[in-house]
Structures are given as structure tokens and as C-alpha cells.
Design a protein around this motif. Structure first.
Motif, PDB file in Angstrom:
ATOM      1  N   ARG A 126      27.289  30.299  34.381  1.00  0.00           N
ATOM      2  CA  ARG A 126      26.964  29.996  35.769  1.00  0.00           C
ATOM      3  C   ARG A 126      25.447  29.913  35.927  1.00  0.00           C
ATOM      4  O   ARG A 126      24.914  30.135  36.996  1.00  0.00           O
ATOM      5  CB  ARG A 126      27.554  31.074  36.694  1.00  0.00           C
ATOM      6  CG  ARG A 126      29.066  31.207  36.566  1.00  0.00           C
ATOM      7  CD  ARG A 126      29.838  30.064  37.189  1.00  0.00           C
ATOM      8  NE  ARG A 126      29.935  30.230  38.607  1.00  0.00           N
ATOM      9  CZ  ARG A 126      30.966  30.752  39.256  1.00  0.00           C
ATOM     10  NH1 ARG A 126      32.040  31.127  38.580  1.00  0.00           N
ATOM     11  NH2 ARG A 126      30.951  30.869  40.568  1.00  0.00           N
ATOM     12  N   GLN A 174      25.926  36.937  41.462  1.00  0.00           N
ATOM     13  CA  GLN A 174      27.058  36.237  42.081  1.00  0.00           C
ATOM     14  C   GLN A 174      27.202  36.725  43.522  1.00  0.00           C
ATOM     15  O   GLN A 174      26.675  37.790  43.863  1.00  0.00           O
ATOM     16  CB  GLN A 174      28.366  36.478  41.304  1.00  0.00           C
ATOM     17  CG  GLN A 174      28.452  35.744  39.967  1.00  0.00           C
ATOM     18  CD  GLN A 174      28.344  34.228  40.092  1.00  0.00           C
ATOM     19  OE1 GLN A 174      28.697  33.632  41.104  1.00  0.00           O
ATOM     20  NE2 GLN A 174      27.835  33.588  39.044  1.00  0.00           N
ATOM     21  N   HIS A 198      17.433  24.646  44.327  1.00  0.00           N
ATOM     22  CA  HIS A 198      16.201  23.878  44.568  1.00  0.00           C
ATOM     23  C   HIS A 198      14.985  24.517  43.902  1.00  0.00           C
ATOM     24  O   HIS A 198      13.980  23.840  43.701  1.00  0.00           O
ATOM     25  CB  HIS A 198      15.963  23.704  46.068  1.00  0.00           C
ATOM     26  CG  HIS A 198      15.508  24.942  46.775  1.00  0.00           C
ATOM     27  ND1 HIS A 198      16.250  26.106  46.786  1.00  0.00           N
ATOM     28  CD2 HIS A 198      14.384  25.199  47.494  1.00  0.00           C
ATOM     29  CE1 HIS A 198      15.595  27.016  47.494  1.00  0.00           C
ATOM     30  NE2 HIS A 198      14.461  26.496  47.929  1.00  0.00           N
ATOM     31  N   ALA A 199      15.080  25.816  43.570  1.00  0.00           N
ATOM     32  CA  ALA A 199      13.925  26.481  42.971  1.00  0.00           C
ATOM     33  C   ALA A 199      14.127  26.729  41.472  1.00  0.00           C
ATOM     34  O   ALA A 199      13.370  27.504  40.876  1.00  0.00           O
ATOM     35  CB  ALA A 199      13.660  27.803  43.688  1.00  0.00           C
ATOM     36  N   ILE A 201      17.961  38.896  43.280  1.00  0.00           N
ATOM     37  CA  ILE A 201      19.144  38.354  43.976  1.00  0.00           C
ATOM     38  C   ILE A 201      20.357  38.657  43.082  1.00  0.00           C
ATOM     39  O   ILE A 201      20.294  38.446  41.871  1.00  0.00           O
ATOM     40  CB  ILE A 201      19.035  36.824  44.185  1.00  0.00           C
ATOM     41  CG1 ILE A 201      17.792  36.459  45.001  1.00  0.00           C
ATOM     42  CG2 ILE A 201      20.288  36.298  44.877  1.00  0.00           C
ATOM     43  CD1 ILE A 201      17.640  34.955  45.273  1.00  0.00           C
ATOM     44  N   PRO A 202      21.453  39.149  43.649  1.00  0.00           N
ATOM     45  CA  PRO A 202      22.641  39.379  42.816  1.00  0.00           C
ATOM     46  C   PRO A 202      23.034  38.096  42.074  1.00  0.00           C
ATOM     47  O   PRO A 202      22.769  36.982  42.548  1.00  0.00           O
ATOM     48  CB  PRO A 202      23.717  39.784  43.827  1.00  0.00           C
ATOM     49  CG  PRO A 202      22.967  40.254  45.016  1.00  0.00           C
ATOM     50  CD  PRO A 202      21.685  39.483  45.054  1.00  0.00           C
ATOM     51  N   GLN A 206      27.656  27.035  43.412  1.00  0.00           N
ATOM     52  CA  GLN A 206      28.794  27.224  44.305  1.00  0.00           C
ATOM     53  C   GLN A 206      28.987  28.711  44.523  1.00  0.00           C
ATOM     54  O   GLN A 206      28.957  29.487  43.567  1.00  0.00           O
ATOM     55  CB  GLN A 206      30.065  26.634  43.693  1.00  0.00           C
ATOM     56  CG  GLN A 206      30.386  27.245  42.341  1.00  0.00           C
ATOM     57  CD  GLN A 206      31.633  26.676  41.735  1.00  0.00           C
ATOM     58  OE1 GLN A 206      31.600  25.574  41.211  1.00  0.00           O
ATOM     59  NE2 GLN A 206      32.700  27.428  41.798  1.00  0.00           N
ATOM     60  N   SER A 207      29.135  29.107  45.766  1.00  0.00           N
ATOM     61  CA  SER A 207      29.321  30.525  46.087  1.00  0.00           C
ATOM     62  C   SER A 207      30.332  30.665  47.206  1.00  0.00           C
ATOM     63  O   SER A 207      30.314  29.897  48.169  1.00  0.00           O
ATOM     64  CB  SER A 207      28.000  31.150  46.554  1.00  0.00           C
ATOM     65  OG  SER A 207      27.061  31.182  45.505  1.00  0.00           O
ATOM     66  N   ASP A 226      24.262  35.068  47.521  1.00  0.00           N
ATOM     67  CA  ASP A 226      23.396  35.146  46.331  1.00  0.00           C
ATOM     68  C   ASP A 226      22.420  33.959  46.367  1.00  0.00           C
ATOM     69  O   ASP A 226      22.142  33.345  45.347  1.00  0.00           O
ATOM     70  CB  ASP A 226      24.233  35.146  45.037  1.00  0.00           C
ATOM     71  CG  ASP A 226      25.114  33.915  44.887  1.00  0.00           C
ATOM     72  OD1 ASP A 226      25.286  33.150  45.872  1.00  0.00           O
ATOM     73  OD2 ASP A 226      25.638  33.691  43.778  1.00  0.00           O
ATOM     74  N   THR A 255      17.583  27.441  50.547  1.00  0.00           N
ATOM     75  CA  THR A 255      18.558  26.708  49.723  1.00  0.00           C
ATOM     76  C   THR A 255      19.234  25.588  50.518  1.00  0.00           C
ATOM     77  O   THR A 255      19.821  25.834  51.578  1.00  0.00           O
ATOM     78  CB  THR A 255      19.633  27.685  49.189  1.00  0.00           C
ATOM     79  OG1 THR A 255      19.015  28.630  48.319  1.00  0.00           O
ATOM     80  CG2 THR A 255      20.735  26.955  48.445  1.00  0.00           C
TER      81      THR A 255
HETATM   82  N1  SAM Z   1      27.223  31.700  42.611  1.00  0.00           N
HETATM   83  C1  SAM Z   1      26.426  30.574  42.168  1.00  0.00           C
HETATM   84  C2  SAM Z   1      27.136  29.805  41.078  1.00  0.00           C
HETATM   85  O1  SAM Z   1      27.920  30.384  40.331  1.00  0.00           O
HETATM   86  O2  SAM Z   1      26.907  28.589  40.996  1.00  0.00           O
HETATM   87  C3  SAM Z   1      25.061  30.987  41.711  1.00  0.00           C
HETATM   88  C4  SAM Z   1      25.031  31.769  40.445  1.00  0.00           C
HETATM   89  S1  SAM Z   1      23.395  31.904  39.827  1.00  0.00           S
HETATM   90  C5  SAM Z   1      23.676  32.783  38.328  1.00  0.00           C
HETATM   91  C6  SAM Z   1      22.741  33.119  40.919  1.00  0.00           C
HETATM   92  C7  SAM Z   1      21.252  33.199  40.797  1.00  0.00           C
HETATM   93  O3  SAM Z   1      20.691  31.978  41.198  1.00  0.00           O
HETATM   94  C8  SAM Z   1      20.638  34.237  41.730  1.00  0.00           C
HETATM   95  O4  SAM Z   1      20.593  35.501  41.119  1.00  0.00           O
HETATM   96  C9  SAM Z   1      19.234  33.677  41.987  1.00  0.00           C
HETATM   97  O5  SAM Z   1      18.311  34.215  41.086  1.00  0.00           O
HETATM   98  C10 SAM Z   1      19.392  32.180  41.698  1.00  0.00           C
HETATM   99  N2  SAM Z   1      19.266  31.346  42.889  1.00  0.00           N
HETATM  100  C11 SAM Z   1      19.859  31.516  44.108  1.00  0.00           C
HETATM  101  N3  SAM Z   1      19.533  30.513  44.928  1.00  0.00           N
HETATM  102  C12 SAM Z   1      18.728  29.675  44.220  1.00  0.00           C
HETATM  103  C13 SAM Z   1      18.063  28.456  44.516  1.00  0.00           C
HETATM  104  N4  SAM Z   1      18.171  27.873  45.701  1.00  0.00           N
HETATM  105  N5  SAM Z   1      17.296  27.885  43.539  1.00  0.00           N
HETATM  106  C14 SAM Z   1      17.194  28.460  42.324  1.00  0.00           C
HETATM  107  N6  SAM Z   1      17.793  29.616  41.972  1.00  0.00           N
HETATM  108  C15 SAM Z   1      18.551  30.216  42.916  1.00  0.00           C
END
Ligand code: SAM
Length: 235
Positions: A91, A24, A63-64, A21-22, A101-102, A120, A125
Motif C-alpha cells: 500500500r 492506514q 499529492h505529496a 500519520i497512521p 484509497q481509505s 490517514d 489531499t
Molecule cells: N490507506 C491508503 C491506501 O492504502 O492507499 C494510504 C496508505 S499509505 C501507506 C498511508 C501513508 O500515506 C500515511 O502514513 C502518510 O504518511 C501518507 N500520506 C497520506 N496522505 C498523503 C498525501 N496526500 N500525499 C502523500 N503521502 C500521503
């Protein structure tokens, strides 16, 4: 003092595992999902006015994210995974409260559903709140972040012809931009920065219902070797 929040919606996403997953939003515009609104927010009253809004802030639960001892410092992948910084300078998904937050693109509003892209977010979620992006207040062209001032560098992505053909067919079946999704996500180079993969080592991830497999024929280049339907039992 403790607070309790109930989700207002759940994201159904093209991403079925955290890997690839990207890091951001907006890095993969072809990453699409549906935000299913939960009662009572599935009523048109709750989304009235969103027709004029192009992007949304989503506040959601990681959540994961694995739970464990709280750390004051984390090792963000962006810094190679071995440099530590304060949790509030990152982040990271490992935070005092697992809230993310996205900013995502709002493609369409349907009854009880928001069609979103550039996400992302992992499938399933829980979303705690949704707010319209306000360009005049939220876009700060002169802001800076010394650790991450620009988007991550991309690596080149090539296809084996058989994988390309399979991706085209699945894109047709799913009615989704599968080729763009795979290219945009793999160009971010999902493997941990410290790994030096041997050309014979294969990596894999699930996007939608597809098992996408690739290897690194040489440093800085990914080749996609196969795209196969992933049965639910092995997903
Ligand atoms: N844009 C958001 C932020 O800044 O709060 C998320 C940034 S976080 C570095 C992005 C990563 O969170 C993704 O690459 C993915 O691996 C992970 N991710 C996305 N959804 C998730 C979830 N529901 N539970 C756990 N990890 C998650």
C-alpha cells in the motif's frame, strides 16, 4: 491512452506533515478532518442519501509523494523498511499512479462539507471520488494477508505532566480530541523501525497547529515532553 481526473474535494486534516500519520485509516479514530467539496459537488444534491451512511471510501491523490523512477518493488515500513515486495503487494505511496484509497468514518454532512474521522490523510489531499462503504460487499472477515494480517503492535505512550496539561488546554481551545489523537498516533511508533533512538534524541511532529515533541526513554516506550503552539512561520 491518458485519462484526466479533477478532484471533487480537498481534505483539511489534523495532519500537516507525512511523519506520524497512521499507515492506514481507523488506526487513530481521533484523527479528524473536513472534506471540503468543490463546485458543483458542494451542492446538497451530490450528498443526498449520505445521512444513512457511516463510512466512506475515499479515492485520493498522494499529492505529496516524492516522484522518481518507477520501481516494481518497494520496501514497506510494515516489514521493517529493508525487505522488498512487489509494488502491487503493498500500500506504498510510491506507485505507478499515485492513487490512495481509505475507508473513513463519516461523522456529519454539512453544506459543501463532509466531517470525517479515522483518517490517514495529509492536509490538502485532493479527493478524486467518494463512495459509500457497503458492509455486505466490502467487509470480508475471512480474507487474509500473510504480511499484514493484524494491526501493527502498539507501544506505550506516557506524558510529562507539563505536556499533558498543555494538551488538555489546547484540546479545549481547538475543540478536538487532542490527547487521544496524540496517544493513538504515537502508539503506532512513527520512527523508522531500523532506528535505535538514544534517550536524549527528541522527535517532533505537527498535529493541528501544535508542535508535539517526544523521546524514547527506553525501547518500546514513548514519553511526550512538550506540546506547543506552532506558529505558521515555522510550520
Ligand atoms: N490507506 C491508503 C491506501 O492504502 O492507499 C494510504 C496508505 S499509505 C501507506 C498511508 C501513508 O500515506 C500515511 O502514513 C502518510 O504518511 C501518507 N500520506 C497520506 N496522505 C498523503 C498525501 N496526500 N500525499 C502523500 N503521502 C500521503
Amino acid at each position: 491512452m491518458a485519462y484526466h481526473f479533477d478532484p471533487v474535494g480537498i481534505v483539511h486534516s489534523c495532519f500537516h506533515e507525512k511523519f506520524a500519520i497512521p499507515r492506514q485509516p481507523s488506526l487513530a479514530p481521533a484523527a479528524r478532518g473536513i472534506l471540503e467539496l468543490l463546485p458543483p459537488y458542494d451542492q446538497p444534491e451530490a450528498t443526498a442519501g449520505l445521512e444513512g451512511v457511516s463510512h466512506l471510501w475515499l479515492l485520493f491523490v498522494f499529492h505529496a509523494a516524492s516522484s522518481g523512477p518507477q520501481h516494481l518493488r518497494v520496501r514497506p515500513p510494515r516489514l521493517g523498511g529493508n525487505q522488498r515486495i512487489g509494488v502491487f503487494a503493498s500500500r506504498s505511496t510510491h506507485r505507478p499512479n499515485p492513487i490512495g484509497q481509505s475507508v473513513v468514518r463519516l461523522d456529519a454532512v454539512e453544506q459543501g462539507k463532509l466531517l470525517i474521522s479515522g483518517i490517514d490523510l495529509l492536509d490538502g489531499t485532493p479527493v478524486l471520488d467518494i463512495k459509500p462503504y457497503l458492509p455486505y460487499a466490502d467487509s470480508l472477515p475471512h480474507a487474509h494477508n500473510a504480511m499484514a494480517d493484524t494491526a501493527p503492535q502498539l507501544i506505550s505512550v506516557a506524558w510529562k505532566p507539563v505536556a499533558w496539561q498543555a494538551a488538555r488546554e489546547h484540546a479545549q481551545r481547538l475543540q478536538q480530541p487532542v490527547i487521544e489523537l496524540i496517544e493513538q498516533c504515537l502508539a503506532q511508533d512513527p520512527k523508522p523501525a531500523y532506528q535505535q533512538p538514544q534517550p536524549e534524541r527528541e522527535y517532533g511532529v505537527r498535529f493541528w497547529d501544535l508542535n508535539v515533541r517526544w523521546h524514547y526513554p527506553h525501547a518500546g516506550c514513548i514519553q511526550i515532553v512538550s506540546i506547543e503552539l506552532q506558529s505558521i512561520a515555522t510550520a
